[in-house]
Design a protein around this motif. Structure first.
Motif: not given
Length: 250
Positions: A117-144
């Motif tokens: 659900s975390f990944i789905i909302v991250f991807i589809l939310g950007q497409r729906l609102y036309g917003v580009s969110l910053h992504f970096e690999w450090l986000l993965l351990p922080v998300a966990l």
């Protein structure tokens, strides 16, 4: 057998069991984890119309936290409560496994069900609102870590609840309260003072702050304090679970 080897084997087997359960329920998990956050995103899009990029980013990130709450606290808490009162954990209590490994396997299951659900909302939310969110690999351990801190509440709630019906009521109340009356989708300064103070004792406040900072700006040294707070929340929830967990109904 070496104690560390035995611990590793126990965890490996228990984790495989949880992976098999998630794989069996995968489409249901994806459907449940995507429908409610996405409906909320679409509704807020209709309601707010044109907003600035920061507001739109906050709504997307808030719904990412909402998806974690839905699967990692609400659904997981109810699931554990029903399993507990159905006597399912009697099977695990009859096995020569350590309680610590059993608890870790439940937390692992919560992470597995929350991550889609975390990944789905991250991807589809950007497409729906036309917003580009910053992504970096450090986000993965922080998300966990963020998911882990919330999942602990779901596991604890499931084991402490007196019955499944009570779990359902508490889970629904907490989901609505935390999502809409704490700084998950809005700034903490927009809340009344009493709700601001309550927010400081909830891990979701720090989860939302960390994700908002990382997805809009990137990693900064100021986030270390909030990450440390999430680690404390995770440790406290784990200690409470290990102390309060009951394998059988009395």
């Amino acid at each position: 057998m070496n104690p560390f080897t035995q611990i590793f084997i126990e965890l490996f087997i228990l984790f495989r069991i949880q992976i098999a359960i998630v794989r069996h329920q995968l489409w249901w998990i994806i459907a449940m984890s995507a429908i409610f956050p996405m409906v909320t995103l679409i509704f807020l899009n209709f309601l707010l119309g044109d907003s600035n990029q920061d507001q739109l980013a906050r709504l997307i990130i808030g719904n990412m936290v909402f998806s974690i709450l839905l699967m990692g606290m609400n659904i997981l808490g109810q699931d554990i409560s029903y399993q507990k009162f159905g006597g399912y954990f009697t099977y695990y209590s009859s096995l020569p496994i350590r309680k610590v490994n059993f608890i870790l396997s439940l937390l692992f299951y919560g992470i597995l069900t929350s991550l889609p659900s975390f990944i789905i909302v991250f991807i589809l939310g950007q497409r729906l609102y036309g917003v580009s969110l910053h992504f970096e690999w450090l986000l993965l351990p922080v998300a966990l870590l963020a998911i882990f801190s919330v999942v602990g509440i779901g596991v604890l709630m499931g084991f402490l609840s007196p019955n499944p019906q009570f779990t359902n009521i508490v889970a629904q109340f907490l989901l609505m309260f935390v999502t809409f009356l704490t700084p998950v989708m809005i700034k903490i300064t927009d809340l009344p003072i009493i709700l601001q103070w309550i927010s400081y004792v909830l891990p979701t406040t720090y989860v939302a702050n960390i994700l908002h900072e990382m997805l809009t700006v990137g990693w900064t040294a100021s986030l270390l304090k909030e990450v440390f707070i999430l680690i404390i929340f995770s440790c406290i929830s784990y200690l409470l679970i290990s102390k309060k967990i009951h394998w059988r109904l009395q």
